[in-house]
Write an enzyme that holds these catalytic residues in place. Structure first.
Site, PDB file in Angstrom:
ATOM      1  N   SER A   7       0.817  -1.338  -0.009  1.00  0.00           N
ATOM      2  CA  SER A   7      -0.024   0.055  -0.120  1.00  0.00           C
ATOM      3  C   SER A   7       0.861   1.255  -0.042  1.00  0.00           C
ATOM      4  O   SER A   7       0.202   2.314  -0.032  1.00  0.00           O
ATOM      5  CB  SER A   7      -0.811  -0.023   1.292  1.00  0.00           C
ATOM      6  N   ASN A  94      -2.523  -2.065  13.207  1.00  0.00           N
ATOM      7  CA  ASN A  94      -4.239  -2.193  13.024  1.00  0.00           C
ATOM      8  C   ASN A  94      -4.760  -0.682  13.732  1.00  0.00           C
ATOM      9  O   ASN A  94      -5.539   0.150  13.146  1.00  0.00           O
ATOM     10  CB  ASN A  94      -5.024  -3.188  13.518  1.00  0.00           C
ATOM     11  N   THR A 139     -39.127  27.006 -13.675  1.00  0.00           N
ATOM     12  CA  THR A 139     -39.232  25.549 -13.451  1.00  0.00           C
ATOM     13  C   THR A 139     -39.452  24.648 -14.508  1.00  0.00           C
ATOM     14  O   THR A 139     -39.735  25.178 -15.451  1.00  0.00           O
ATOM     15  CB  THR A 139     -40.600  25.412 -12.638  1.00  0.00           C
ATOM     16  N   HIS A 140     -38.889  23.287 -14.784  1.00  0.00           N
ATOM     17  CA  HIS A 140     -38.600  22.664 -15.884  1.00  0.00           C
ATOM     18  C   HIS A 140     -37.838  23.380 -16.890  1.00  0.00           C
ATOM     19  O   HIS A 140     -37.899  23.018 -17.848  1.00  0.00           O
ATOM     20  CB  HIS A 140     -40.225  22.337 -16.308  1.00  0.00           C
ATOM     21  N   ASN A 269     -14.814  28.182 -23.587  1.00  0.00           N
ATOM     22  CA  ASN A 269     -15.638  27.238 -23.185  1.00  0.00           C
ATOM     23  C   ASN A 269     -15.757  26.940 -21.716  1.00  0.00           C
ATOM     24  O   ASN A 269     -14.564  27.391 -20.776  1.00  0.00           O
ATOM     25  CB  ASN A 269     -14.946  25.619 -23.470  1.00  0.00           C
ATOM     26  N   GLU A 274     -17.681  22.528 -16.109  1.00  0.00           N
ATOM     27  CA  GLU A 274     -17.896  21.247 -16.601  1.00  0.00           C
ATOM     28  C   GLU A 274     -17.306  20.149 -15.883  1.00  0.00           C
ATOM     29  O   GLU A 274     -17.499  19.107 -15.514  1.00  0.00           O
ATOM     30  CB  GLU A 274     -17.632  20.851 -18.050  1.00  0.00           C
ATOM     31  N   GLN A 306      -7.681  -2.020   3.775  1.00  0.00           N
ATOM     32  CA  GLN A 306      -6.310  -1.212   3.360  1.00  0.00           C
ATOM     33  C   GLN A 306      -6.866  -0.520   1.896  1.00  0.00           C
ATOM     34  O   GLN A 306      -6.248   0.522   1.420  1.00  0.00           O
ATOM     35  CB  GLN A 306      -5.321  -2.122   2.749  1.00  0.00           C
TER      36      GLN A 306
HETATM   37  N1  ARG Z   1      -1.262  -1.137   5.284  1.00  0.00           N
HETATM   38  C1  ARG Z   1      -2.296  -1.669   6.100  1.00  0.00           C
HETATM   39  C2  ARG Z   1      -3.729  -0.997   5.776  1.00  0.00           C
HETATM   40  O1  ARG Z   1      -3.623   0.136   5.198  1.00  0.00           O
HETATM   41  C3  ARG Z   1      -1.979  -1.524   7.491  1.00  0.00           C
HETATM   42  C4  ARG Z   1      -2.462  -2.322   8.568  1.00  0.00           C
HETATM   43  C5  ARG Z   1      -2.034  -3.822   8.183  1.00  0.00           C
HETATM   44  N2  ARG Z   1      -2.441  -4.931   9.347  1.00  0.00           N
HETATM   45  C6  ARG Z   1      -2.398  -6.022   9.234  1.00  0.00           C
HETATM   46  N3  ARG Z   1      -2.961  -6.696  10.131  1.00  0.00           N
HETATM   47  N4  ARG Z   1      -2.054  -6.519   8.024  1.00  0.00           N
HETATM   48  O2  ARG Z   1      -4.628  -1.364   6.163  1.00  0.00           O
END
Ligand code: ARG
Length: 445
Positions: A7, A94, A139-140, A269, A274, A306
């Site tokens: 990640s 976590n 309206t409309h 434009n 937009e 994640q």
């Molecule tokens: N990269 C993980 C996330 O964004 C961090 C938590 C990972 N925890 C685990 N038990 N693998 O959720």
């Protein structure tokens, strides 16, 4: 596994929150006697050095280190050696990620509120300037009754005030710190969770460790508030797109927020408007994406979570840009007030005023008055004139109870002035609402 697991490409944006969270955690561990003051000092120095490095050079992206939490810890180990391993005492990634992400979303909420306030201030300023400017109300998308431009702009003020309060609600609700919930069940170490909550700017620690590590309501609250806000901005953007089209010609968009065409030199434009209209689709998509990610997940943390971050980061970038674009568009557009007035005069927009006059002055039941007015509109169309262009003789031929006084009611000015009910479009009411809006925004009058 390395590719699906990493990640770091998107969560490295959390480095400030991650380091701040770690510094608060290690200070608390030292205060509680869980790590020595000396080790905590070494770790804190190392964390500050990493922050300086990332600030200067950016965050390195090593996929083997998976995420921002491991990346920081690995660098800390390089800098301070094995003592770095003490930082993760009584903590898990976590509760760490839940805390980091919450802090990031908190900042995004505050940014959204500031962005909304810039649009609100622009709306109030233009509404004040145009409290008496007459335009057709629709309206409309058919000409219905004359309204004032100030009234129309203040309608968006109301929408965005509700958006501001949704972001503020979200902020209040997310004001609890997950840190110290550990992996899912809490920890056997004697933590002071109030201390870390306070250090990280939260009102209190979360009350249930299972919920704390697996709750993403704060992100969903942000995304749903952003969805509604982007929906409102898309409607406002659409007004500007229509108003800027040549057949309407109500508004000239600021040069800074429009573009020329590569082949048609006459074109301006409304690209920014937009894109604001388009971005709403993406923001709502981001909210939908995270809802579906979270749906059906059992307690506590699962790796699905994640995937919470990309939609939030994407939506935040979009809503920030949309707010900035609309603040500029409202503040700097030039309204063609003469043309708006002509349009209001063109569509028999005062037909309701004729019917109301018949009810009031001639004591005719509204349904019958509506019928008489229909005949007058038909005749005006045949003659190619506005309602107040009909002669008194013509009007009397339709219904002899009509007299000269009716002309006082048929102008667009008389029409808007008459709609002075609370919340109505009359210039005097709009000026009152402008004053109230300034108070609600905490602005000086
Ligand atoms: N990269 C993980 C996330 O964004 C961090 C938590 C990972 N925890 C685990 N038990 N693998 O959720």
């Amino acid at each position: 596994m390395r590719e699906i697991n990493a990640s770091i490409p998107f969560d490295k944006i959390l480095w400030r929150e991650d380091i701040e969270g770690s510094r608060a955690h290690v200070a608390m561990l030292a205060r509680q006697g869980i790590v020595s003051a000396e080790d905590a000092g070494t770790i804190d120095q190392g964390l500050q050095q990493i922050a300086a490095e990332y600030e200067r050079d950016g965050v390195p992206e090593d996929w083997d280190l998976e995420d921002i939490h491991m990346t920081v810890e690995a660098r800390l180990t390089e800098i301070v050696g094995p003592v770095a391993g003490r930082l993760h005492t009584a903590r898990s990634r976590n509760d760490q990620v839940a805390t980091d992400f919450r802090m990031w979303v908190r900042t995004a909420n505050r940014r959204a509120i500031a962005g909304i306030e810039a649009v609100l201030a622009a709306l109030v300023a233009r509404a004040e300037e145009h409290a008496g400017t007459i335009m057709p109300g629709f309206t409309h998308l058919q000409t219905a009754q004359p309204v004032t431009l100030g009234h129309h702009l203040l309608a968006y003020f109301e929408m965005l005030m509700r958006d501001r309060s949704r972001f503020a609600d979200a902020l209040a609700r997310m004001d609890e710190c997950p840190l110290g919930s550990a992996a899912l069940a809490g920890t056997g170490f004697d933590l002071d969770r109030d201390m870390t909550a306070e250090a990280l700017g939260f009102a209190q620690p979360t009350r249930n460790s299972l919920d704390a590590v697996s709750d993403r309501d704060f992100a969903l609250d942000y995304l749903t508030a952003a969805s509604q806000c982007s929906l409102h901005l898309s409607r406002l953007a659409e007004e500007f797109i229509i108003w800027a089209s040549q057949p309407f010609g109500f508004v000239k968009l600021p040069d800074t927020l429009s573009t020329g065409s590569s082949i048609m030199p006459q074109k301006r434009n409304p690209d920014a408007a937009e894109l604001v209209r388009g971005h709403a689709g993406r923001v709502i998509g981001c909210a939908t994406s995270l809802m579906i990610t979270m749906k059906g997940l059992p307690l506590a943390y699962s790796k699905d979570m994640q995937d919470d971050k990309p939609p939030v980061f994407e939506a935040a970038g979009l809503i920030d840009l949309s707010l900035a674009a609309m603040a500029g568009m409202v503040a700097d557009s030039g309204f063609d007030t003469a043309r708006m007035r002509r349009a209001a005069e063109a569509g028999h927009a005062t037909a309701t005023d004729l019917a109301d006059w018949l009810v009031r002055q001639a004591d005719i039941p509204f349904r019958e008055a509506h019928h008489i007015t229909g005949a007058a509109v038909k005749l005006a169309d045949e003659q190619g004139v506005a309602l107040d262009g009909l002669s008194i003789g013509d009007l009397k031929a339709i219904d002899e109870r009509i007299d000269e006084r009716v002309f006082d009611a048929l102008s667009v000015d008389a029409s808007v002035a008459a709609r002075a009910s609370y919340g109505g479009t009359a210039p005097q009411r709009v000026r009152q609402q402008v004053a109230a809006a300034k108070q609600r925004l905490g602005m000086e009058d």
